[in-house]
Scaffold this active site. Structure first.
Site, PDB file in Angstrom:
ATOM      1  N   SER A  21     -34.119 -10.849  -1.568  1.00  0.00           N
ATOM      2  CA  SER A  21     -33.295 -11.329  -2.375  1.00  0.00           C
ATOM      3  C   SER A  21     -31.824 -11.648  -1.422  1.00  0.00           C
ATOM      4  O   SER A  21     -31.349 -11.072  -0.554  1.00  0.00           O
ATOM      5  CB  SER A  21     -32.899 -10.031  -3.470  1.00  0.00           C
ATOM      6  OG  SER A  21     -31.887 -10.587  -4.231  1.00  0.00           O
ATOM      7  N   ASN A 127     -31.482  -3.878  -7.774  1.00  0.00           N
ATOM      8  CA  ASN A 127     -30.689  -3.584  -6.614  1.00  0.00           C
ATOM      9  C   ASN A 127     -29.534  -2.567  -6.803  1.00  0.00           C
ATOM     10  O   ASN A 127     -28.664  -2.650  -7.425  1.00  0.00           O
ATOM     11  CB  ASN A 127     -29.747  -5.036  -6.403  1.00  0.00           C
ATOM     12  CG  ASN A 127     -29.014  -5.036  -5.173  1.00  0.00           C
ATOM     13  OD1 ASN A 127     -28.992  -3.971  -4.472  1.00  0.00           O
ATOM     14  ND2 ASN A 127     -28.472  -6.161  -4.928  1.00  0.00           N
ATOM     15  N   CYS A 130     -26.271  -2.333  -3.167  1.00  0.00           N
ATOM     16  CA  CYS A 130     -25.525  -3.329  -2.329  1.00  0.00           C
ATOM     17  C   CYS A 130     -24.184  -2.637  -1.955  1.00  0.00           C
ATOM     18  O   CYS A 130     -23.326  -2.161  -2.409  1.00  0.00           O
ATOM     19  CB  CYS A 130     -24.960  -4.441  -3.559  1.00  0.00           C
ATOM     20  SG  CYS A 130     -23.731  -5.755  -2.680  1.00  0.00           S
ATOM     21  N   LYS A 164     -34.775  -1.268  -5.201  1.00  0.00           N
ATOM     22  CA  LYS A 164     -34.223  -1.282  -3.785  1.00  0.00           C
ATOM     23  C   LYS A 164     -33.291  -0.328  -3.410  1.00  0.00           C
ATOM     24  O   LYS A 164     -32.184  -0.368  -3.874  1.00  0.00           O
ATOM     25  CB  LYS A 164     -33.752  -2.844  -3.925  1.00  0.00           C
ATOM     26  CG  LYS A 164     -33.459  -3.446  -2.426  1.00  0.00           C
ATOM     27  CD  LYS A 164     -33.377  -4.734  -2.195  1.00  0.00           C
ATOM     28  CE  LYS A 164     -32.912  -5.338  -0.787  1.00  0.00           C
ATOM     29  NZ  LYS A 164     -32.948  -6.623  -0.741  1.00  0.00           N
ATOM     30  N   ASN A 191     -31.948  -2.016   2.245  1.00  0.00           N
ATOM     31  CA  ASN A 191     -30.942  -3.134   2.023  1.00  0.00           C
ATOM     32  C   ASN A 191     -30.156  -2.956   3.279  1.00  0.00           C
ATOM     33  O   ASN A 191     -30.693  -2.452   4.160  1.00  0.00           O
ATOM     34  CB  ASN A 191     -30.275  -3.088   0.624  1.00  0.00           C
ATOM     35  CG  ASN A 191     -29.336  -4.049   0.174  1.00  0.00           C
ATOM     36  OD1 ASN A 191     -28.935  -4.974   1.053  1.00  0.00           O
ATOM     37  ND2 ASN A 191     -29.255  -4.035  -1.023  1.00  0.00           N
ATOM     38  N   GLY A 264     -35.510 -11.802   5.360  1.00  0.00           N
ATOM     39  CA  GLY A 264     -34.095 -11.883   4.799  1.00  0.00           C
ATOM     40  C   GLY A 264     -33.340 -13.059   5.850  1.00  0.00           C
ATOM     41  O   GLY A 264     -33.719 -14.036   5.726  1.00  0.00           O
TER      42      GLY A 264
HETATM   43  C1  LIG Z   1     -26.429 -13.230   3.281  1.00  0.00           C
HETATM   44  C2  LIG Z   1     -27.193 -11.911   2.533  1.00  0.00           C
HETATM   45  C3  LIG Z   1     -27.246 -12.035   1.217  1.00  0.00           C
HETATM   46  C4  LIG Z   1     -27.890 -10.835   0.670  1.00  0.00           C
HETATM   47  N1  LIG Z   1     -27.988 -10.773  -0.700  1.00  0.00           N
HETATM   48  C5  LIG Z   1     -28.576  -9.984  -1.433  1.00  0.00           C
HETATM   49  C6  LIG Z   1     -28.562  -9.701  -2.911  1.00  0.00           C
HETATM   50  O1  LIG Z   1     -27.971 -10.645  -3.465  1.00  0.00           O
HETATM   51  N2  LIG Z   1     -29.357  -8.816  -3.382  1.00  0.00           N
HETATM   52  C7  LIG Z   1     -30.143  -7.992  -2.586  1.00  0.00           C
HETATM   53  O2  LIG Z   1     -30.771  -6.906  -3.213  1.00  0.00           O
HETATM   54  N3  LIG Z   1     -30.186  -7.865  -1.072  1.00  0.00           N
HETATM   55  C8  LIG Z   1     -29.412  -8.981  -0.593  1.00  0.00           C
HETATM   56  N4  LIG Z   1     -29.405  -8.991   1.004  1.00  0.00           N
HETATM   57  C9  LIG Z   1     -30.137  -8.020   1.514  1.00  0.00           C
HETATM   58  C10 LIG Z   1     -31.687  -8.649   2.041  1.00  0.00           C
HETATM   59  O3  LIG Z   1     -32.190  -8.855   0.706  1.00  0.00           O
HETATM   60  C11 LIG Z   1     -32.260  -7.321   2.537  1.00  0.00           C
HETATM   61  O4  LIG Z   1     -32.468  -6.407   2.322  1.00  0.00           O
HETATM   62  C12 LIG Z   1     -31.593  -7.351   4.065  1.00  0.00           C
HETATM   63  O5  LIG Z   1     -30.972  -8.395   4.534  1.00  0.00           O
HETATM   64  C13 LIG Z   1     -32.619  -6.816   5.264  1.00  0.00           C
HETATM   65  O6  LIG Z   1     -33.385  -7.796   5.485  1.00  0.00           O
HETATM   66  P1  LIG Z   1     -33.275  -8.942   6.901  1.00  0.00           P
HETATM   67  O7  LIG Z   1     -32.949  -7.832   8.065  1.00  0.00           O
HETATM   68  O8  LIG Z   1     -34.558  -9.704   7.204  1.00  0.00           O
HETATM   69  O9  LIG Z   1     -32.042  -9.620   6.620  1.00  0.00           O
HETATM   70  C14 LIG Z   1     -28.685  -9.951   1.506  1.00  0.00           C
HETATM   71  C15 LIG Z   1     -28.698 -10.286   2.720  1.00  0.00           C
HETATM   72  C16 LIG Z   1     -28.028 -11.254   3.423  1.00  0.00           C
HETATM   73  C17 LIG Z   1     -28.038 -11.283   4.823  1.00  0.00           C
END
Ligand SMILES: Cc1cc2nc3c(=O)[nH]c(=O)nc-3n(C[C@H](O)[C@H](O)[C@H](O)COP(=O)(O)O)c2cc1C
Length: 303
Positions: A21, A127, A130, A164, A191, A264
């Site tokens: 997400s 979620n 956050c 999450k 997250n 992500g």
């Molecule tokens: C720019 C950005 C925005 C994100 N926005 C959300 C969000 O709106 N909701 C959510 O549940 N997680 C959000 N996340 C967390 C990601 O969904 C994920 O759980 C986290 O980044 C770990 O994965 P990664 O290391 O592959 O990025 C966000 C992450 C990033 C980098």
């Protein structure tokens, strides 16, 4: 051809690769690079009940092998999402997960109820983690709050619920068990990890909201451990995420116990990477003589 399909709470996904997400916008992915239809499911940027602007800039900061973000859930609000975004997401012809966040138990239940009234939504992701908002949103950092909010949403809707969870806790397996007992049908782990960077020329925190959430390859071993440790404790499927950049990373997550994986931060580096990951999983299974991705889930556990 190995069978890539998996089930999350009785919902069959054609393959186990999803966007995380907030990191992938199916509507604006460069044309012809990679079709979101190929994904096991798509998911929206978390939506809140009322519109809100998100955090002050700067909201992104590069770190060694990762990035800090303090986006803070800018949201068009639920009604705008239902009218404008949902119809586009539905057209993608794959499973649809809707991510929601409330600022109270009542808001969470209301969001979930309205979403479950809409056609074409397969799963709801709560979620609960956050790290970037001033108002309380890291529900999963408090066992009592977590139990209260999931139980309330569980009573309000029939759609399967994915919880999450935040990695910013002492023992994520305790949080995971609480979420399961309160009625979650699946878990998204994890997250972002709360972190800080300082701009040494300005001598102030680099991000507008001071701290942010760390993601990307820097967190992969931490997130992978969270999945590994949780897998043996719970009976519900885990969607593993944190630092996945390629199919080899994805395979590690399956072997640790993830039923599906989400990408992500790396979508910002290569928006087509998820296509290569799907293909790589297929070839790995073929090479090692596995007929289905389900057959490798949790295989790295020795006891
Ligand atoms: C720019 C950005 C925005 C994100 N926005 C959300 C969000 O709106 N909701 C959510 O549940 N997680 C959000 N996340 C967390 C990601 O969904 C994920 O759980 C986290 O980044 C770990 O994965 P990664 O290391 O592959 O990025 C966000 C992450 C990033 C980098």
């Amino acid at each position: 051809m190995p069978d890539l399909s998996v089930e999350i709470a009785d919902v069959r996904l054609k393959n186990p690769v999803l966007p995380a997400s907030g990191t992938y916008e199916p509507k604006i992915v460069p044309g012809g690079v990679f079709s979101p239809r190929a994904l096991g499911a798509v998911i929206n940027k978390t939506v809140t009940l009322a519109p809100q602007p998100g955090n002050p800039p700067p909201r992104i900061w590069e770190t060694p092998c990762g990035m800090l973000n303090s986006i803070g859930i800018p949201s068009p609000g639920l009604e705008h999402f239902i009218t404008n975004d949902l119809p586009l997401l539905r057209k993608l012809n794959t499973r649809l997960i809707v991510s929601i966040a409330g600022f109270s138990v009542k808001e969470f239940s209301e969001l979930a109820e309205r979403i479950s009234e809409q056609d074409g939504v397969d799963l709801i992701e709560l979620n609960l983690s956050c790290p970037n908002l001033r108002k309380h949103t890291a529900w999963s950092q408090d066992i009592v709050l977590l139990k209260t909010v999931i139980s309330a949403v569980r009573k309000a809707v029939k759609l399967p619920l994915i919880a999450k969870l935040s990695p910013n806790v002492t023992d994520i397996t305790e949080t995971a068990l609480t979420a399961q007992d309160a009625g979650a049908d699946a878990l998204s782990l994890v997250n972002t990890f709360r972190g800080l960077a300082i701009d040494i020329r300005a001598r102030i925190p680099a991000l507008g909201s001071i701290s942010g959430g760390l993601s990307g390859p820097a967190i992969r071993p931490l997130a992978l451990y969270a999945v590994y440790a949780t897998f043996k404790k719970v009976g519900i499927p885990i969607i593993g995420m944190g630092g996945i950049t390629c199919w080899q990373d994805a395979i590690e997550y399956f072997l640790a116990g993830a039923t599906a994986i989400a990408v992500g931060m790396y979508n910002f580096v290569d928006p087509s990477c998820m296509g290569g990951i799907i293909q790589g999983i297929d070839e790995y299974l073929d090479t090692y003589g596995f007929s289905a991705v389900k057959d490798i889930i949790g295989l790295a556990h020795r006891d």
